[in-house]
Design a protein around this motif. Sequence first.
Motif, mmCIF file in Angstrom:
data_model
loop_
_atom_site.group_PDB
_atom_site.id
_atom_site.type_symbol
_atom_site.label_atom_id
_atom_site.label_comp_id
_atom_site.label_asym_id
_atom_site.label_seq_id
_atom_site.Cartn_x
_atom_site.Cartn_y
_atom_site.Cartn_z
ATOM 1 N N THR A 94 8.915 0.380 8.854
ATOM 2 C CA THR A 94 10.396 1.816 9.352
ATOM 3 C C THR A 94 10.634 1.762 7.419
ATOM 4 O O THR A 94 10.612 1.011 6.516
ATOM 5 N N ILE A 95 10.531 3.201 6.883
ATOM 6 C CA ILE A 95 11.101 2.906 5.345
ATOM 7 C C ILE A 95 12.472 4.011 4.855
ATOM 8 O O ILE A 95 13.262 4.255 6.430
ATOM 9 N N GLN A 96 13.073 2.957 4.270
ATOM 10 C CA GLN A 96 14.446 3.422 4.259
ATOM 11 C C GLN A 96 14.752 4.190 2.879
ATOM 12 O O GLN A 96 14.450 3.238 1.883
ATOM 13 N N LEU A 97 15.018 5.521 2.617
ATOM 14 C CA LEU A 97 15.211 6.281 1.042
ATOM 15 C C LEU A 97 16.342 6.051 1.285
ATOM 16 O O LEU A 97 17.285 6.867 1.929
ATOM 17 N N HIS A 98 16.666 5.476 -0.057
ATOM 18 C CA HIS A 98 18.328 6.063 -0.258
ATOM 19 C C HIS A 98 18.884 7.100 -1.235
ATOM 20 O O HIS A 98 18.407 7.111 -1.766
ATOM 21 N N ASP A 99 20.535 7.223 -0.643
ATOM 22 C CA ASP A 99 21.162 8.438 -1.469
ATOM 23 C C ASP A 99 19.923 9.346 -0.590
ATOM 24 O O ASP A 99 19.427 10.635 -2.009
ATOM 25 N N PHE A 100 18.869 9.834 -0.002
ATOM 26 C CA PHE A 100 18.295 10.897 0.353
ATOM 27 C C PHE A 100 18.824 12.511 0.541
ATOM 28 O O PHE A 100 20.432 12.389 1.579
ATOM 29 N N LYS A 101 18.970 13.630 0.040
ATOM 30 C CA LYS A 101 19.705 14.628 0.451
ATOM 31 C C LYS A 101 19.115 15.307 1.101
ATOM 32 O O LYS A 101 17.543 15.395 0.692
ATOM 33 N N SER A 152 1.251 -1.410 -0.372
ATOM 34 C CA SER A 152 -0.020 -0.010 0.153
ATOM 35 C C SER A 152 0.672 1.031 -0.433
ATOM 36 O O SER A 152 -0.007 2.280 -0.316
ATOM 37 N N LEU A 153 2.046 0.941 0.225
ATOM 38 C CA LEU A 153 3.014 2.475 0.340
ATOM 39 C C LEU A 153 3.249 3.037 -1.571
ATOM 40 O O LEU A 153 3.068 4.388 -1.074
ATOM 41 N N PRO A 154 3.637 2.514 -2.281
ATOM 42 C CA PRO A 154 3.027 3.455 -3.493
ATOM 43 C C PRO A 154 1.917 4.549 -3.604
ATOM 44 O O PRO A 154 1.485 4.029 -3.745
ATOM 45 N N GLY A 155 2.856 5.706 -4.372
ATOM 46 C CA GLY A 155 1.670 6.644 -4.639
ATOM 47 C C GLY A 155 2.235 7.794 -3.986
ATOM 48 O O GLY A 155 3.934 8.320 -4.059
ATOM 49 N N VAL A 156 2.387 9.075 -3.848
ATOM 50 C CA VAL A 156 2.436 10.252 -4.057
ATOM 51 C C VAL A 156 2.293 10.788 -2.799
ATOM 52 O O VAL A 156 1.359 10.845 -2.232
ATOM 53 N N TYR A 157 3.420 11.328 -1.669
ATOM 54 C CA TYR A 157 3.230 11.486 -0.151
ATOM 55 C C TYR A 157 3.096 13.038 -0.459
ATOM 56 O O TYR A 157 4.964 13.528 -1.548
ATOM 57 N N ILE A 158 2.521 14.336 0.199
ATOM 58 C CA ILE A 158 3.219 15.755 -0.083
ATOM 59 C C ILE A 158 3.264 16.098 1.663
ATOM 60 O O ILE A 158 2.748 15.427 2.099
ATOM 61 N N SER A 159 4.625 17.390 1.942
ATOM 62 C CA SER A 159 4.694 17.699 3.214
ATOM 63 C C SER A 159 3.306 17.869 4.147
ATOM 64 O O SER A 159 1.987 19.047 2.588
ATOM 65 N N ARG A 178 17.604 7.803 4.801
ATOM 66 C CA ARG A 178 17.145 8.349 5.613
ATOM 67 C C ARG A 178 16.262 6.973 6.028
ATOM 68 O O ARG A 178 15.253 6.704 5.773
ATOM 69 N N SER A 179 16.046 6.777 6.977
ATOM 70 C CA SER A 179 14.664 5.585 7.866
ATOM 71 C C SER A 179 13.774 6.523 8.232
ATOM 72 O O SER A 179 14.048 7.690 9.634
ATOM 73 N N SER A 180 12.613 6.585 8.240
ATOM 74 C CA SER A 180 11.841 6.925 8.811
ATOM 75 C C SER A 180 10.356 6.413 9.409
ATOM 76 O O SER A 180 10.479 5.454 8.636
ATOM 77 N N ASP A 181 10.050 6.608 10.205
ATOM 78 C CA ASP A 181 8.480 5.584 11.075
ATOM 79 C C ASP A 181 7.401 5.855 9.922
ATOM 80 O O ASP A 181 7.260 7.059 9.643
ATOM 81 N N VAL A 182 6.293 4.752 9.817
ATOM 82 C CA VAL A 182 5.288 4.962 8.121
ATOM 83 C C VAL A 182 4.298 4.480 9.409
ATOM 84 O O VAL A 182 4.731 3.342 9.901
ATOM 85 N N ASP A 183 3.002 5.446 8.894
ATOM 86 C CA ASP A 183 2.434 5.237 10.371
ATOM 87 C C ASP A 183 0.810 5.088 9.290
ATOM 88 O O ASP A 183 0.763 5.407 8.131
ATOM 89 N N LEU A 192 6.742 6.957 -4.622
ATOM 90 C CA LEU A 192 7.712 6.353 -4.593
ATOM 91 C C LEU A 192 6.747 5.620 -5.052
ATOM 92 O O LEU A 192 5.978 5.270 -5.981
ATOM 93 N N TYR A 193 7.251 4.172 -6.030
ATOM 94 C CA TYR A 193 7.147 4.069 -7.169
ATOM 95 C C TYR A 193 7.537 2.195 -6.692
ATOM 96 O O TYR A 193 7.967 1.558 -5.669
ATOM 97 N N ASN A 194 6.336 1.224 -8.050
ATOM 98 C CA ASN A 194 6.836 0.301 -6.901
ATOM 99 C C ASN A 194 7.222 -1.204 -7.140
ATOM 100 O O ASN A 194 7.971 -1.882 -6.650
ATOM 101 N N ASN A 195 8.079 -0.388 -8.073
ATOM 102 C CA ASN A 195 10.004 -1.239 -8.222
ATOM 103 C C ASN A 195 10.577 -0.698 -7.627
ATOM 104 O O ASN A 195 11.717 -1.100 -7.450
ATOM 105 N N PHE A 196 10.239 0.124 -6.320
ATOM 106 C CA PHE A 196 11.145 0.135 -4.881
ATOM 107 C C PHE A 196 12.329 1.570 -5.738
ATOM 108 O O PHE A 196 13.888 1.570 -5.258
#
Length: 126
Positions: free
Chosen positions: A78-85, A31-38, A98-103, A49-53
Amino acid sequence: MVRRKKTTVKFIIILALLFLSFYGCHPLQSSLPGVYISNEKNVVDSVFLYNNFQYIHKVVVRDSLKTQKGRWEYSYGTIQLHDFKTFMHNLPIDSSIRSSDVDISFKGVIEIEINSDSDINYVKVK
């Protein structure tokens, strides 16, 4: 016969409660792939986030659109975003994992934590 029915119902209820306690606050990976806005005010910041990780992060810093790409992983809340600037004054200051909690809320809204102290999250909109 009646006793067996009551035992079965109790067993099903206990299993359901156990399932909710372990997985109720965290969404499934599918259920994670999709568009997230701050949800931070006066900030243009989004993650796709895309289905192909793979992910794309777009943020406006001092009237300049910064776009970065990387891959993501998810493990039980927990989601990890690699090479996050991270940017400061239009320049990248950090590129790491970047490791972040997902709820997930009871209403089904998925949020990725940006800053827990300020209650700033990426909120799934699509």
